[in-house]
Design a protein around this motif. Structure first.
Motif, short mmCIF file in Angstrom:
data_model
loop_
_atom_site.label_atom_id
_atom_site.label_comp_id
_atom_site.label_asym_id
_atom_site.label_seq_id
_atom_site.Cartn_x
_atom_site.Cartn_y
_atom_site.Cartn_z
N HIS A 124 -0.32 -46.01 -7.30
CA HIS A 124 -1.58 -45.32 -7.56
C HIS A 124 -2.69 -45.84 -6.64
O HIS A 124 -3.50 -45.05 -6.12
N THR A 178 9.77 -39.16 -9.49
CA THR A 178 9.31 -39.51 -10.84
C THR A 178 8.49 -40.79 -10.81
O THR A 178 7.62 -41.00 -11.64
N TYR A 180 6.39 -41.52 -8.48
CA TYR A 180 5.11 -41.22 -7.86
C TYR A 180 4.29 -40.21 -8.63
O TYR A 180 3.09 -40.07 -8.40
N LYS A 181 4.92 -39.48 -9.54
CA LYS A 181 4.26 -38.37 -10.21
C LYS A 181 2.97 -38.80 -10.90
O LYS A 181 1.89 -38.25 -10.65
N ASP A 182 3.05 -39.79 -11.76
CA ASP A 182 1.86 -40.25 -12.47
C ASP A 182 0.87 -40.91 -11.52
O ASP A 182 -0.34 -40.87 -11.74
N ILE A 185 -2.10 -38.74 -10.09
CA ILE A 185 -3.16 -38.24 -10.97
C ILE A 185 -4.49 -38.94 -10.66
O ILE A 185 -4.57 -40.16 -10.60
#
Length: 266
Positions: A124, A178, A180-182, A185
């Motif tokens: 993130h 999966t 990197y998905k969150d 945001i």
């Protein structure tokens, strides 16, 4: 892997000990005559004028992206890699943390990273920093190792190597989307591509076997186990001729959306 393992120290020591080893492998890893470097470069518009090559290593990706009138800024924390990069081309090269780039907000057209996103963590924070320096409409293109789409027959040699190593290659960060998905945001970045390609590295000599094994991140593997893997590969080439090691790669492409049209990142 034990909890609290010091990945930063491991990665630093790895590249200080063997600068250029990643390029030595990936520059000879082919699919249809192209390398993972060429595949990643194709994700960048020819109109991009200022590009950051993040975790540039010895500069292979920067050289792949070079065009007349374009500036490719190679960034890496490993001074040993940057010294080698500067011997191979003019750069510019900058020793800096990928989580704190010495660049102004919204100042670059594209950021690329060959394998860097699985090393620069947390994800993130990486996406946030990349989103900061990208201009609206700019792209972040990066590659990461994966398993699919390897064919079962491709796994025979890989499993033989892993069996002698008694461990799998490991990375500080995830290799699947999966992971990197969150992390996307709130960064202003949106995934627009997740592609896969299968590559092959040919082992024909002792030197080939040594370089492919030495290029793996194996933080818990002893020198004896590494030597056993090299010996097994050399033995196979003596009996069967050149041995092909298959490597699956994923290419991710994320876009920095213009503020006025920005919607959900995913």
């Amino acid at each position: 892997m034990r909890k609290g393992f010091d990945w930063a120290a491991y990665v630093r020591g790895f590249h200080d000990a063997a600068p250029g080893v990643t390029e030595a492998v990936l520059s000879r890893t082919l699919a249809g005559g192209h390398t993972p470097y060429r595949w990643l470069a194709r994700a960048v518009s020819p109109r991009a004028q200022l590009i950051v090559d993040l975790a540039c290593g010895s500069g292979a990706m920067s050289r792949e992206l070079a065009l007349p009138g374009r500036t490719v800024l190679g960034v890496d924390l490993a001074e040993s890699e940057l010294r080698l990069a500067s011997e191979r081309s003019e750069g510019p090269w900058v020793c800096a943390d990928g989580l704190a780039l010495p660049l102004a907000d919204a100042s670059v057209d594209a950021v690329v990273s060959s394998m860097g996103a699985v090393v620069i963590q947390p994800a993130h924070a990486l996406f946030t920093e990349v989103g900061r320096v990208l201009r609206p409409g700019g792209v972040f293109a990066f590659t990461a190792p994966t398993v699919l789409p390897l064919h079962p027959r491709d796994l025979v040699t890989s499993l033989g190597v892993v069996g002698r190593l008694r461990s799998l290659p490991r990375f500080p960060g995830p290799t699947e989307i999966t992971g990197y998905k969150d992390a996307l945001i709130g960064t202003g970045l949106r995934k627009v591509e997740d592609a896969r390609e299968r590559y092959h590295f040919e082992v024909a000599t002792l030197q080939d076997a040594e370089v492919i094994v030495s290029a793996l991140y194996l933080p818990t593997t002893s020198a004896r186990r590494r030597a056993a893997a090299v010996e097994w590969l050399v033995d196979r080439t003596a009996k069967e001729g050149p041995v092909r090691i298959s490597l699956a790669m994923r290419r991710f492409l994320v876009l920095k959306q213009p503020v006025a049209t920005r919607g959900p990142e995913l």
